[in-house]
Design a protein around this motif. Structure first.
Motif, PDB file in Angstrom:
ATOM      1  N   GLU A 142      19.083 -31.946 -28.167  1.00  0.00           N
ATOM      2  CA  GLU A 142      18.232 -32.704 -29.079  1.00  0.00           C
ATOM      3  C   GLU A 142      18.143 -32.075 -30.462  1.00  0.00           C
ATOM      4  N   ARG A 143      18.337 -30.791 -30.534  1.00  0.00           N
ATOM      5  CA  ARG A 143      18.299 -30.109 -31.836  1.00  0.00           C
ATOM      6  C   ARG A 143      19.696 -29.575 -32.112  1.00  0.00           C
ATOM      7  N   LYS A 144      20.549 -30.483 -32.567  1.00  0.00           N
ATOM      8  CA  LYS A 144      21.969 -30.145 -32.749  1.00  0.00           C
ATOM      9  C   LYS A 144      22.158 -28.955 -33.676  1.00  0.00           C
ATOM     10  N   ALA A 145      21.287 -28.842 -34.672  1.00  0.00           N
ATOM     11  CA  ALA A 145      21.443 -27.753 -35.639  1.00  0.00           C
ATOM     12  C   ALA A 145      21.291 -26.396 -34.961  1.00  0.00           C
ATOM     13  N   ILE A 146      20.370 -26.317 -33.993  1.00  0.00           N
ATOM     14  CA  ILE A 146      20.180 -25.048 -33.292  1.00  0.00           C
ATOM     15  C   ILE A 146      21.386 -24.754 -32.406  1.00  0.00           C
ATOM     16  N   GLY A 147      21.873 -25.801 -31.721  1.00  0.00           N
ATOM     17  CA  GLY A 147      23.061 -25.624 -30.899  1.00  0.00           C
ATOM     18  C   GLY A 147      24.245 -25.175 -31.725  1.00  0.00           C
ATOM     19  N   GLU A 148      24.423 -25.777 -32.892  1.00  0.00           N
ATOM     20  CA  GLU A 148      25.539 -25.395 -33.755  1.00  0.00           C
ATOM     21  C   GLU A 148      25.363 -23.985 -34.301  1.00  0.00           C
ATOM     22  N   TYR A 166      11.887 -21.339 -12.947  1.00  0.00           N
ATOM     23  CA  TYR A 166      13.261 -20.945 -13.263  1.00  0.00           C
ATOM     24  C   TYR A 166      14.078 -22.123 -13.787  1.00  0.00           C
ATOM     25  N   ASP A 167      13.930 -23.261 -13.132  1.00  0.00           N
ATOM     26  CA  ASP A 167      14.728 -24.425 -13.517  1.00  0.00           C
ATOM     27  C   ASP A 167      14.366 -24.910 -14.915  1.00  0.00           C
ATOM     28  N   ASP A 168      13.079 -24.785 -15.277  1.00  0.00           N
ATOM     29  CA  ASP A 168      12.649 -25.210 -16.615  1.00  0.00           C
ATOM     30  C   ASP A 168      13.343 -24.401 -17.703  1.00  0.00           C
ATOM     31  N   LEU A 169      13.560 -23.112 -17.458  1.00  0.00           N
ATOM     32  CA  LEU A 169      14.228 -22.302 -18.474  1.00  0.00           C
ATOM     33  C   LEU A 169      15.579 -22.883 -18.841  1.00  0.00           C
ATOM     34  N   LEU A 170      16.311 -23.327 -17.832  1.00  0.00           N
ATOM     35  CA  LEU A 170      17.641 -23.885 -18.086  1.00  0.00           C
ATOM     36  C   LEU A 170      17.565 -25.294 -18.648  1.00  0.00           C
ATOM     37  N   THR A 171      16.720 -26.139 -18.055  1.00  0.00           N
ATOM     38  CA  THR A 171      16.662 -27.532 -18.521  1.00  0.00           C
ATOM     39  C   THR A 171      16.095 -27.622 -19.935  1.00  0.00           C
ATOM     40  N   GLU A 172      15.127 -26.763 -20.256  1.00  0.00           N
ATOM     41  CA  GLU A 172      14.566 -26.795 -21.612  1.00  0.00           C
ATOM     42  C   GLU A 172      15.553 -26.247 -22.630  1.00  0.00           C
ATOM     43  N   LEU A 173      16.346 -25.251 -22.227  1.00  0.00           N
ATOM     44  CA  LEU A 173      17.403 -24.774 -23.124  1.00  0.00           C
ATOM     45  C   LEU A 173      18.410 -25.884 -23.367  1.00  0.00           C
ATOM     46  N   LEU A 174      18.810 -26.580 -22.315  1.00  0.00           N
ATOM     47  CA  LEU A 174      19.767 -27.671 -22.478  1.00  0.00           C
ATOM     48  C   LEU A 174      19.196 -28.765 -23.372  1.00  0.00           C
ATOM     49  N   ARG A 175      17.932 -29.093 -23.169  1.00  0.00           N
ATOM     50  CA  ARG A 175      17.292 -30.123 -24.014  1.00  0.00           C
ATOM     51  C   ARG A 175      17.277 -29.676 -25.469  1.00  0.00           C
ATOM     52  N   LEU A 176      16.971 -28.402 -25.687  1.00  0.00           N
ATOM     53  CA  LEU A 176      16.959 -27.877 -27.056  1.00  0.00           C
ATOM     54  C   LEU A 176      18.339 -28.015 -27.690  1.00  0.00           C
ATOM     55  N   LEU A 177      19.388 -27.675 -26.940  1.00  0.00           N
ATOM     56  CA  LEU A 177      20.744 -27.745 -27.483  1.00  0.00           C
ATOM     57  C   LEU A 177      21.181 -29.180 -27.741  1.00  0.00           C
ATOM     58  N   ILE A 232      25.064 -26.539 -20.276  1.00  0.00           N
ATOM     59  CA  ILE A 232      24.637 -25.613 -21.337  1.00  0.00           C
ATOM     60  C   ILE A 232      25.857 -25.001 -22.022  1.00  0.00           C
ATOM     61  N   LEU A 233      26.829 -24.588 -21.230  1.00  0.00           N
ATOM     62  CA  LEU A 233      28.026 -23.971 -21.810  1.00  0.00           C
ATOM     63  C   LEU A 233      28.791 -24.953 -22.681  1.00  0.00           C
ATOM     64  N   ARG A 234      28.900 -26.194 -22.214  1.00  0.00           N
ATOM     65  CA  ARG A 234      29.611 -27.185 -23.031  1.00  0.00           C
ATOM     66  C   ARG A 234      28.888 -27.419 -24.359  1.00  0.00           C
ATOM     67  N   ALA A 235      27.551 -27.440 -24.313  1.00  0.00           N
ATOM     68  CA  ALA A 235      26.788 -27.652 -25.538  1.00  0.00           C
ATOM     69  C   ALA A 235      26.809 -26.419 -26.440  1.00  0.00           C
ATOM     70  N   LEU A 236      26.957 -25.247 -25.831  1.00  0.00           N
ATOM     71  CA  LEU A 236      26.853 -23.995 -26.576  1.00  0.00           C
ATOM     72  C   LEU A 236      28.137 -23.611 -27.292  1.00  0.00           C
ATOM     73  N   VAL A 237      29.252 -23.760 -26.629  1.00  0.00           N
ATOM     74  CA  VAL A 237      30.489 -23.221 -27.203  1.00  0.00           C
ATOM     75  C   VAL A 237      31.305 -24.258 -27.965  1.00  0.00           C
ATOM     76  N   LEU A 238      30.912 -25.521 -27.837  1.00  0.00           N
ATOM     77  CA  LEU A 238      31.631 -26.568 -28.569  1.00  0.00           C
ATOM     78  C   LEU A 238      33.140 -26.484 -28.315  1.00  0.00           C
ATOM     79  N   HIS A 239      33.492 -26.191 -27.058  1.00  0.00           N
ATOM     80  CA  HIS A 239      34.885 -26.139 -26.601  1.00  0.00           C
ATOM     81  C   HIS A 239      35.672 -25.000 -27.240  1.00  0.00           C
ATOM     82  N   ARG A 240      34.995 -24.017 -27.809  1.00  0.00           N
ATOM     83  CA  ARG A 240      35.697 -22.903 -28.445  1.00  0.00           C
ATOM     84  C   ARG A 240      35.233 -21.575 -27.857  1.00  0.00           C
ATOM     85  N   GLY A 241      36.136 -20.629 -27.739  1.00  0.00           N
ATOM     86  CA  GLY A 241      35.771 -19.251 -27.480  1.00  0.00           C
ATOM     87  C   GLY A 241      35.167 -18.929 -26.134  1.00  0.00           C
TER      88      GLY A 241
END
Length: 668
Positions: free
Chosen positions: A216-222, A203-214, A246-255
């Motif tokens: 390290e791969r800024k384009a995907i996060g954006e 379970y923890d890997d799902l979250l940590t790997e998503l965070l790493r993806l966001l 994850i939320l901070r990386a995902l929403v870029l402080h918007r919405g």
């Protein structure tokens, strides 16, 4: 378009309406107990859709998939069309799973990974613990106990969710294992490598790997951030550090709009971080704060007492619950002689309420820890008062259900050695060593059936292994997960008959599992979803309900009661050492969470609230039953300073309270 004009003015109070009509930028909605938090979120979804936001560009994150489904269903009913059902709704883990399946290859993640549930993770840790020589008591020349698999799993999980070093977790939660820090770190590192080698995610890997993806791969996060115009988060006080990152990386402080209640943050033992909700304005600059304080559950006297308890919290958002239900009796604080007389008093009161016409199911008795109710359970049984106690194994945690799922997991991923060993250990004549050897041989073959056919099995297990191979091969040819399970049922039934006395009950559970599987077309998706969001609302074999014409009284820990309500609530053993528990005095942070627990318990009551405590208790560790072994107790210090008119205090103990007690006994 909607065929109905939404009646915001008539259906929402001013505070709810202000949050629903929030225009832009981040927002935090602090919604007190019983104030319609869920209603506010539902109307917010409906408002966004009504205003033209593409439902597919709205993300609703909750802590159960069922909650998300219900919210979106009710939003659809408001709009009288199906648009709201197209909103992306689910848990953090299911969202992470979806994103990783789609974008994981950009972070060098395997496409066909398998998701482990908690017990599977613990089994791997236990195997590695033995493999690395840590299973015995001999450690570096000293005879001491090494942590068991459950503690190991919690250590690894808390370090991950809190994003802190292992040493920090040990210092706070397991100081007795600090001498083993080096071995524990090596074991957890080996656990991480094991999962990578076998394409396994916990379970923890799902979250940590998503965070790493966001990260390290800024384009995907954006890309994700630009896709979701609105992100709604329920129960924000229960998020952990990784989820907030994850939320901070995902929403870029918007919405983003987060809804929660700092006063109901009670799940730190699950990794929840109270600081997340307190730090929201800092984490999301420019955030608008909305307070929702009108309560629709309790009477004002109950709210006055609950407000008085939480008002002394050292960190909180200022709010004061109020209601239009001003009438009703004040809550009571009742002191009893000891735990036995406390149980007698509560049972008497329950019977009195029933005689006055209140159904048992409308009454609950709440407590800090499960063992606090033992005396009461005996008293209720003696008086033939039916009750049900919240807790026990969940459907997905039953051994026979996990066995069935292990067979599907092995079909999906032949390299899943945990699932393989679970399937093999059911066979007669196969022990742990043979099971591992067979699993490894099968994993190295082109196909599972071919691998099993080529295995040199133990003589006693040859026939059983062949039956397993035939059953798996037949199931592999079936199309859907439900069809695969139906093919496996005769084989699984044989194992149930051999292993369990109550096999008919367990067989019915497996038939119910088939009905759950019918909701899925993909076996891979079914296996993953079952691990991420297992069904929790089903009876399992060995856990029976109360057979009585009358619905039973409810006994529950406070943690299990969150989100529920009853007409009458008794909170028992409200004294220092019980609520708060004695270990909480080691830190101000833990003590404050205990205060919030009491607040949650009090706000479960709609009409009647009674707090009780025993005036005498046995000292910690005392085994004597003589009255002279008892010491005086006092109500929880969380109640100090509350006015008598708000919380009247009575003592029902008689003169026997002082029999055999001396001052010296009390201070010894």
């Amino acid at each position: 378009m909607s065929t109905r004009e939404l009646r915001y003015e008539q259906e929402l109070n001013p505070q709810q309406r202000a949050a629903v009509f929030h225009e832009k930028g981040p927002a935090l909605v602090v919604a007190g107990a019983g104030t319609g938090k869920t209603r506010t979120l539902i109307w917010r979804v409906a408002r966004l859709v009504e205003q033209g936001t593409d439902p597919r560009r709205i993300l609703l994150l909750t802590f159960t998939r069922r909650a998300a489904k219900q919210m979106l269903g009710r939003a659809a009913e408001l709009l009288q069309d199906e648009r709201a059902r197209r909103v992306s709704g689910g848990t953090f883990h299911s969202f992470a799973h979806t994103v990783l399946r789609r974008y994981g290859r950009y972070a060098d993640l395997p496409v066909n990974f398998t998701v482990l549930d908690r017990s599977d993770s613990e089994d791997i840790l236990n195997h590695l613990r033995t493999e690395m020589g840590f299973a015995g008591n001999q450690q570096r020349g000293l005879r001491r106990r090494f942590p068991q698999k459950r503690a190991l799993g919690e250590m690894a999980s808390r370090a991950t969710n809190r994003r802190v070093p292992l040493r920090g977790v040990l210092l706070r939660d397991w100081p007795q294992f600090l001498p083993d820090e080096e071995e524990l770190r090596a074991l957890i590192e080996r656990y991480q490598r094991y999962k990578q080698e076998h394409r396994l995610f916990d379970y923890d890997d799902l979250l940590t790997e998503l965070l790493r993806l966001l990260e390290e791969r800024k384009a995907i996060g954006e890309r994700l951030a630009s896709h979701f115009q609105a992100v709604l988060v329920d129960e924000y006080q229960d998020t952990n550090r990784v989820q907030s990152d994850i939320l901070r990386a995902l929403v870029l402080h918007r919405g983003i709009m987060a809804v929660g209640d700092d006063a109901q943050a009670i799940y730190s033992f699950r990794g929840a971080d109270f600081r997340n909700i307190m730090a929201f304005p800092r984490d999301f600059p420019g955030a608008t704060l909305y307070r929702i304080e009108e309560n629709y559950r309790s009477t004002q006297p109950i709210l006055d007492a609950a407000n008085a308890v939480i008002a002394r919290a050292t960190q909180r958002y200022e709010k004061r619950l109020f209601t239009s239900r001003s009438d009703g009796p004040a809550p009571k604080l009742v002191g009893c002689t000891d735990e036995a007389s406390q149980a007698g008093f509560v049972a008497d009161e329950i019977l009195r309420l029933r005689e006055e016409g209140m159904a048992l199911e409308e009454i609950a008795v709440l407590f800090r820890s499960s063992y606090h109710s033992f005396e009461l359970e005996a008293e209720l049984a003696h008086r033939n008062i039916p009750f049900v106690k919240y807790g026990g194994f969940k459907f997905a945690e039953a051994a026979h259900v996990k066995d069935a799922m292990a067979h599907l997991r092995w079909l999906v991923n032949p390299k899943d050695l945990v699932a393989a060993q679970r399937c093999l250990l059911v066979l007669e004549g196969v022990g742990p060593v043979a099971a591992r050897a067979i699993a490894e041989r099968a994993a190295s073959s082109p196909g599972l059936s071919e691998g099993l056919a080529a295995v040199q099995s133990p003589p006693r297990a040859a026939g059983a292994l062949d039956r397993l191979r035939i059953a798996l091969a037949a199931a592999d040819r079936a199309a859907s997960p439900a069809e695969k399970l139906e093919v496996l049922l005769p084989y699984l039934a044989e194992t149930l008959v051999r292993r369990f006395d109550d096999f008919p009950k367990r067989m019915r559970d497996l038939e119910h599992l088939v009905s759950i599987a019918r909701r899925f077309r993909s076996t891979d998706r079914f296996v993953s979803d079952f691990s991420i969001e297992p069904p929790a609302d089903h009876t399992i074999a060995g856990v029976s309900g109360v057979e009585n014409e009358e619905e039973p009284l409810v006994l529950s820990t406070i943690h299990s009661a969150k989100g529920l309500e009853w007409r009458a609530v008794f909170v028992i053993s409200v004294l220092d050492g019980y609520l708060p528990q004695d270990y909480a005095f080691r830190s101000a942070e833990e003590l404050e969470e205990e205060r919030r627990l009491l607040y949650v318990a009090m706000t479960r009551a709609r009409e009647l609230l009674t707090l009780t405590y025993p005036a005498m208790i046995a000292p910690s560790g005392a085994r004597a039953t003589m009255r002279s072994a008892m010491v005086f107790a006092k109500p929880s210090h969380f109640l100090d300073g509350i006015e008598e008119v708000v919380l009247p205090h009575t003592v029902v103990a008689g003169a026997e309270l002082f029999d055999g007690i001396t001052y010296e006994d009390d201070i010894a």
